[in-house]
Design an enzyme around this catalytic site. Structure first.
Site, PDB file in Angstrom:
ATOM      1  N   GLY A  54       0.610  -1.253   0.264  1.00  0.00           N
ATOM      2  CA  GLY A  54      -0.234  -0.095  -0.049  1.00  0.00           C
ATOM      3  C   GLY A  54       0.814   1.414   0.194  1.00  0.00           C
ATOM      4  N   GLN A  59       3.519   9.956   1.528  1.00  0.00           N
ATOM      5  CA  GLN A  59       3.833   9.515   1.444  1.00  0.00           C
ATOM      6  C   GLN A  59       5.077   9.654   0.249  1.00  0.00           C
ATOM      7  OE1 GLN A  59       2.380   5.617   1.971  1.00  0.00           O
ATOM      8  NE2 GLN A  59       4.151   4.862   3.042  1.00  0.00           N
ATOM      9  N   CYS A 115       5.553  -0.468   7.363  1.00  0.00           N
ATOM     10  CA  CYS A 115       5.043   0.814   6.932  1.00  0.00           C
ATOM     11  C   CYS A 115       6.550   1.065   5.758  1.00  0.00           C
ATOM     12  CB  CYS A 115       5.017   2.074   7.445  1.00  0.00           C
ATOM     13  SG  CYS A 115       4.845   3.561   6.462  1.00  0.00           S
ATOM     14  N   HIS A 157      -4.071   2.032   7.442  1.00  0.00           N
ATOM     15  CA  HIS A 157      -3.515   1.923   7.369  1.00  0.00           C
ATOM     16  C   HIS A 157      -3.219   2.998   6.196  1.00  0.00           C
ATOM     17  CE1 HIS A 157       1.283   1.129   7.854  1.00  0.00           C
ATOM     18  NE2 HIS A 157       1.587   2.083   6.645  1.00  0.00           N
ATOM     19  N   GLU A 158      -3.677   3.323   5.328  1.00  0.00           N
ATOM     20  CA  GLU A 158      -3.291   3.454   4.438  1.00  0.00           C
ATOM     21  C   GLU A 158      -4.314   4.870   4.904  1.00  0.00           C
ATOM     22  OE1 GLU A 158      -1.048   3.360   2.986  1.00  0.00           O
ATOM     23  OE2 GLU A 158      -0.689   1.335   2.919  1.00  0.00           O
TER      24      GLU A 158
HETATM   25 CO    CO Z   1       2.400   3.216   5.393  1.00  0.00          CO
END
Ligand code: CO
Length: 193
Positions: A54, A59, A115, A157-158
Protein backbone atom coordinates in the site's frame (compact mmCIF):
# COMPACT_ATOMS: atom_id res chain seq x y z
CA UNK A 1 -13.49 -1.86 -8.02
CA UNK A 2 -10.30 -3.22 -9.49
CA UNK A 3 -8.03 -0.56 -10.95
CA UNK A 4 -5.70 -0.77 -13.93
CA UNK A 5 -1.94 -0.87 -13.74
CA UNK A 6 -0.09 -0.64 -17.04
CA UNK A 7 3.08 -2.24 -15.67
CA UNK A 8 4.99 0.93 -16.30
CA UNK A 9 5.49 4.24 -14.58
CA UNK A 10 7.93 6.50 -12.85
CA UNK A 11 9.46 5.46 -9.56
CA UNK A 12 8.73 8.21 -7.05
CA UNK A 13 10.75 9.10 -3.97
CA UNK A 14 9.22 7.70 -0.79
CA UNK A 15 9.43 10.11 2.13
CA UNK A 16 10.67 8.48 5.32
CA UNK A 17 9.96 9.12 8.98
CA UNK A 18 10.47 11.69 10.56
CA UNK A 19 9.83 13.78 7.39
CA UNK A 20 7.23 16.42 8.34
CA UNK A 21 5.09 15.75 5.24
CA UNK A 22 4.01 12.50 6.92
CA UNK A 23 2.38 14.53 9.73
CA UNK A 24 0.43 16.84 7.42
CA UNK A 25 -3.31 16.51 6.87
CA UNK A 26 -4.32 15.82 3.27
CA UNK A 27 -6.97 17.69 1.30
CA UNK A 28 -9.67 16.19 -0.92
CA UNK A 29 -8.99 15.47 -4.58
CA UNK A 30 -11.24 17.72 -6.67
CA UNK A 31 -9.85 17.47 -10.18
CA UNK A 32 -10.17 14.11 -11.94
CA UNK A 33 -7.91 14.53 -14.94
CA UNK A 34 -5.12 12.81 -16.81
CA UNK A 35 -2.58 14.13 -14.33
CA UNK A 36 -4.34 12.25 -11.55
CA UNK A 37 -4.35 9.09 -13.64
CA UNK A 38 -0.60 9.40 -14.28
CA UNK A 39 0.05 10.02 -10.58
CA UNK A 40 -1.89 6.85 -9.67
CA UNK A 41 0.07 4.77 -12.21
CA UNK A 42 3.33 6.15 -10.81
CA UNK A 43 2.21 5.43 -7.24
CA UNK A 44 1.25 1.85 -8.11
CA UNK A 45 4.58 1.43 -9.91
CA UNK A 46 6.47 2.81 -6.91
CA UNK A 47 4.54 0.52 -4.55
CA UNK A 48 5.20 -2.64 -6.59
CA UNK A 49 8.88 -1.78 -7.00
CA UNK A 50 9.43 -0.90 -3.33
CA UNK A 51 7.96 -3.58 -2.79
CA UNK A 52 4.96 -2.83 -0.62
CA UNK A 53 1.23 -3.57 -0.41
CA UNK A 54 0.00 0.00 0.00
CA UNK A 55 1.05 3.59 -0.58
CA UNK A 56 -0.60 6.86 0.40
CA UNK A 57 -0.04 10.14 -1.47
CA UNK A 58 1.69 11.90 1.49
CA UNK A 59 4.40 9.22 1.34
CA UNK A 60 5.41 10.47 -2.10
CA UNK A 61 5.16 14.10 -1.02
CA UNK A 62 1.58 14.98 -1.99
CA UNK A 63 -0.93 15.93 0.71
CA UNK A 64 -4.05 14.75 -1.12
CA UNK A 65 -6.62 12.09 -0.20
CA UNK A 66 -5.40 9.30 -2.46
CA UNK A 67 -4.21 5.79 -1.67
CA UNK A 68 -3.25 2.78 -3.78
CA UNK A 69 -2.87 -0.80 -2.64
CA UNK A 70 -2.67 -4.45 -3.63
CA UNK A 71 -2.78 -7.07 -0.90
CA UNK A 72 -3.06 -10.04 -3.28
CA UNK A 73 -0.10 -10.03 -5.66
CA UNK A 74 2.67 -12.63 -5.72
CA UNK A 75 6.32 -11.68 -5.68
CA UNK A 76 9.29 -13.78 -6.61
CA UNK A 77 12.92 -12.79 -6.17
CA UNK A 78 14.68 -13.41 -9.47
CA UNK A 79 18.20 -12.32 -8.46
CA UNK A 80 20.89 -14.26 -6.64
CA UNK A 81 21.16 -13.93 -2.87
CA UNK A 82 24.07 -11.48 -2.78
CA UNK A 83 22.72 -9.20 -5.52
CA UNK A 84 20.34 -6.26 -5.20
CA UNK A 85 16.91 -7.94 -5.16
CA UNK A 86 14.76 -7.72 -8.26
CA UNK A 87 11.22 -9.03 -8.26
CA UNK A 88 8.92 -10.68 -10.70
CA UNK A 89 5.34 -9.89 -9.77
CA UNK A 90 2.16 -11.72 -10.80
CA UNK A 91 -1.55 -12.03 -10.00
CA UNK A 92 -1.93 -8.30 -9.58
CA UNK A 93 -5.06 -6.89 -7.97
CA UNK A 94 -4.49 -3.12 -7.77
CA UNK A 95 -6.89 -0.75 -6.04
CA UNK A 96 -7.06 3.03 -6.25
CA UNK A 97 -9.09 4.87 -3.61
CA UNK A 98 -9.70 8.58 -4.08
CA UNK A 99 -11.19 10.54 -1.18
CA UNK A 100 -11.77 7.35 0.85
CA UNK A 101 -13.92 7.49 3.99
CA UNK A 102 -14.63 4.61 6.35
CA UNK A 103 -18.36 4.64 7.02
CA UNK A 104 -18.74 1.57 9.23
CA UNK A 105 -16.52 -0.57 11.46
CA UNK A 106 -17.08 -3.93 13.13
CA UNK A 107 -14.96 -6.09 15.45
CA UNK A 108 -11.29 -5.85 16.39
CA UNK A 109 -8.15 -7.75 15.39
CA UNK A 110 -4.39 -7.59 15.88
CA UNK A 111 -1.98 -7.82 12.99
CA UNK A 112 1.71 -7.09 12.45
CA UNK A 113 2.26 -4.02 10.28
CA UNK A 114 5.12 -2.33 8.51
CA UNK A 115 5.36 0.82 6.42
CA UNK A 116 7.48 1.95 3.47
CA UNK A 117 8.12 5.21 5.34
CA UNK A 118 9.41 3.33 8.40
CA UNK A 119 11.76 0.68 7.05
CA UNK A 120 12.60 -2.21 9.34
CA UNK A 121 9.89 -1.48 11.92
CA UNK A 122 7.22 -4.14 12.39
CA UNK A 123 4.70 -3.95 15.21
CA UNK A 124 1.36 -5.48 16.16
CA UNK A 125 -1.44 -2.96 15.75
CA UNK A 126 -5.09 -3.26 16.72
CA UNK A 127 -7.46 -2.51 13.84
CA UNK A 128 -11.15 -2.82 13.06
CA UNK A 129 -11.90 -6.23 11.61
CA UNK A 130 -14.51 -5.36 9.02
CA UNK A 131 -14.99 -1.97 7.44
CA UNK A 132 -17.08 -0.32 4.78
CA UNK A 133 -15.25 2.29 2.75
CA UNK A 134 -16.71 4.86 0.38
CA UNK A 135 -14.42 6.31 -2.26
CA UNK A 136 -14.21 7.72 -5.77
CA UNK A 137 -12.53 6.24 -8.82
CA UNK A 138 -10.40 8.05 -11.43
CA UNK A 139 -13.54 9.33 -13.16
CA UNK A 140 -14.87 10.74 -9.89
CA UNK A 141 -17.61 8.10 -9.63
CA UNK A 142 -18.55 6.95 -6.16
CA UNK A 143 -18.18 3.36 -4.93
CA UNK A 144 -18.69 1.42 -1.73
CA UNK A 145 -16.55 -1.53 -0.72
CA UNK A 146 -16.80 -3.95 2.18
CA UNK A 147 -13.38 -5.13 3.33
CA UNK A 148 -12.04 -7.60 5.86
CA UNK A 149 -8.73 -9.29 6.73
CA UNK A 150 -5.58 -7.83 5.15
CA UNK A 151 -7.51 -5.56 2.78
CA UNK A 152 -9.31 -3.96 5.74
CA UNK A 153 -6.05 -3.51 7.68
CA UNK A 154 -4.24 -2.02 4.71
CA UNK A 155 -7.05 0.46 3.93
CA UNK A 156 -7.07 1.63 7.57
CA UNK A 157 -3.27 1.98 7.60
CA UNK A 158 -3.26 4.01 4.36
CA UNK A 159 -6.21 6.24 5.34
CA UNK A 160 -4.33 7.02 8.58
CA UNK A 161 -1.54 8.48 6.43
CA UNK A 162 -4.06 11.00 5.04
CA UNK A 163 -4.54 12.51 8.48
CA UNK A 164 -0.88 12.38 9.47
CA UNK A 165 -1.08 9.20 11.57
CA UNK A 166 1.62 6.55 11.30
CA UNK A 167 1.18 2.98 12.52
CA UNK A 168 3.70 3.60 15.29
CA UNK A 169 1.27 6.20 16.66
CA UNK A 170 -0.93 3.22 17.56
CA UNK A 171 1.76 1.43 19.60
CA UNK A 172 3.00 2.19 23.08
CA UNK A 173 5.00 5.32 23.89
CA UNK A 174 7.83 3.09 25.15
CA UNK A 175 8.23 1.20 21.89
CA UNK A 176 8.00 4.42 19.94
CA UNK A 177 10.76 6.12 21.90
CA UNK A 178 12.98 3.04 21.53
CA UNK A 179 12.56 3.33 17.77
CA UNK A 180 13.31 7.06 17.81
CA UNK A 181 16.52 6.40 19.79
CA UNK A 182 17.56 3.76 17.28
CA UNK A 183 17.00 6.26 14.46
CA UNK A 184 19.16 8.91 16.13
CA UNK A 185 21.95 6.36 16.61
CA UNK A 186 21.81 5.38 12.95
CA UNK A 187 21.95 9.03 11.89
CA UNK A 188 25.02 9.64 14.06
CA UNK A 189 26.66 6.59 12.57
CA UNK A 190 25.88 7.82 9.05
CA UNK A 191 27.39 11.24 9.83
CA UNK A 192 30.66 9.67 10.92
CA UNK A 193 31.17 8.02 7.55
CO1 CO B 1 2.45 3.25 5.68
Amino acid sequence: MKANYSGEGQRLKIHKYPDSILKKKSVAVEVFDEGLETLCQNMLHTMYKAPGIGLAAPQIGKSIRLIVLDVDYDRENIKEEDEEPEYQISNLNPYIFINPVITSREGKMMHQEGCLSLPEVFEDVERDEKIVVEYQDLKGEKHTLEADELLSICIQHEIDHLVGILFIDHISQLKRSLYQKKLIKEKKRACKK
